[in-house]
Design a protein around this motif. Structure first.
Motif, short mmCIF file in Angstrom:
data_model
loop_
_atom_site.label_atom_id
_atom_site.label_comp_id
_atom_site.label_asym_id
_atom_site.label_seq_id
_atom_site.Cartn_x
_atom_site.Cartn_y
_atom_site.Cartn_z
N UNK A 1 8.89 -6.99 38.62
CA UNK A 1 7.83 -7.99 38.50
C UNK A 1 6.57 -7.31 37.98
N UNK A 2 5.97 -7.94 37.01
CA UNK A 2 4.68 -7.49 36.48
C UNK A 2 3.58 -8.09 37.33
N UNK A 3 2.68 -7.24 37.79
CA UNK A 3 1.56 -7.72 38.61
C UNK A 3 0.26 -7.44 37.89
N UNK A 4 -0.50 -8.51 37.64
CA UNK A 4 -1.80 -8.41 36.99
C UNK A 4 -2.86 -8.94 37.95
N UNK A 5 -4.06 -8.41 37.83
CA UNK A 5 -5.17 -8.90 38.64
C UNK A 5 -6.42 -8.96 37.78
N UNK A 6 -7.20 -10.01 37.97
CA UNK A 6 -8.50 -10.18 37.32
C UNK A 6 -9.53 -10.19 38.44
N UNK A 7 -10.33 -9.12 38.50
CA UNK A 7 -11.28 -8.95 39.60
C UNK A 7 -12.68 -8.65 39.08
N UNK A 8 -13.67 -9.08 39.86
CA UNK A 8 -15.05 -8.80 39.51
C UNK A 8 -15.48 -7.49 40.15
N UNK A 9 -16.08 -6.63 39.35
CA UNK A 9 -16.61 -5.36 39.84
C UNK A 9 -18.05 -5.29 39.37
N UNK A 11 -21.15 -6.72 37.91
CA UNK A 11 -21.37 -7.89 37.04
C UNK A 11 -20.30 -7.99 35.95
N UNK A 12 -19.31 -7.10 35.97
CA UNK A 12 -18.26 -7.08 34.96
C UNK A 12 -16.92 -7.43 35.58
N UNK A 13 -15.98 -7.75 34.72
CA UNK A 13 -14.63 -8.12 35.16
C UNK A 13 -13.65 -7.05 34.71
N UNK A 14 -12.63 -6.83 35.55
CA UNK A 14 -11.63 -5.80 35.33
C UNK A 14 -10.25 -6.43 35.35
N UNK A 15 -9.35 -5.96 34.47
CA UNK A 15 -7.96 -6.37 34.50
C UNK A 15 -7.14 -5.18 34.96
N UNK A 16 -6.35 -5.40 36.02
CA UNK A 16 -5.46 -4.37 36.55
C UNK A 16 -4.02 -4.75 36.24
N UNK A 17 -3.23 -3.75 35.92
CA UNK A 17 -1.79 -3.96 35.72
C UNK A 17 -1.07 -3.04 36.70
N UNK A 29 -14.02 -14.66 30.97
CA UNK A 29 -13.13 -15.34 30.02
C UNK A 29 -12.30 -14.34 29.22
N UNK A 30 -12.88 -13.19 28.86
CA UNK A 30 -12.11 -12.16 28.16
C UNK A 30 -11.01 -11.60 29.06
N UNK A 31 -11.34 -11.36 30.32
CA UNK A 31 -10.35 -10.83 31.26
C UNK A 31 -9.22 -11.83 31.49
N UNK A 53 -9.58 -13.50 40.94
CA UNK A 53 -10.72 -13.64 41.84
C UNK A 53 -11.69 -14.64 41.21
N UNK A 54 -12.16 -15.59 42.02
CA UNK A 54 -13.16 -16.51 41.49
C UNK A 54 -14.56 -15.97 41.80
N UNK A 55 -15.57 -16.72 41.41
CA UNK A 55 -16.94 -16.25 41.56
C UNK A 55 -17.38 -16.10 43.02
N UNK A 56 -16.69 -16.77 43.94
CA UNK A 56 -17.05 -16.68 45.35
C UNK A 56 -16.28 -15.57 46.07
N UNK A 57 -15.37 -14.91 45.38
CA UNK A 57 -14.60 -13.83 45.97
C UNK A 57 -13.21 -14.23 46.42
#
Length: 72
Positions: A1-9, A11-17, A29-31, A53-57
């Motif tokens: 299984x491929x696991x991806x995450x879009x998280x806020x760090x 003021x920027x956003x990070x994509x984890x694989x 939006x880019x993430x 992750x949404x804007x509220x965490x």
């Protein structure tokens, strides 16, 4: 299984694989676009989990792939 995450760090956003940083310094939006693209490319051959992750965490999970039943 491929696991991806879009998280806020900060003021920027990070994509984890699979827990490793794949891209950082993105807008949300880019993430999201990158995670969706990677999921689309992989979902025919393997299951994909995207944690967003949404804007509220709060974190929401999305699943796709050949062995994932469609939502009713």
């Amino acid at each position: 299984m491929l696991r991806l995450a879009v998280l806020q760090k900060g003021s920027e956003w990070v994509v984890l694989r699979d827990g490793q940083p794949l891209a950082q310094g993105l807008s949300r939006s880019q993430a999201m676009a990158l995670a969706d693209q990677l999921a689309f490319e992989s979902e025919e051959t393997e299951d994909v989990e995207i944690l967003v992750q949404d804007y509220t965490g709060e974190v929401q999970a999305r699943y796709s792939g050949p062995d994932v039943a469609p939502e009713a």
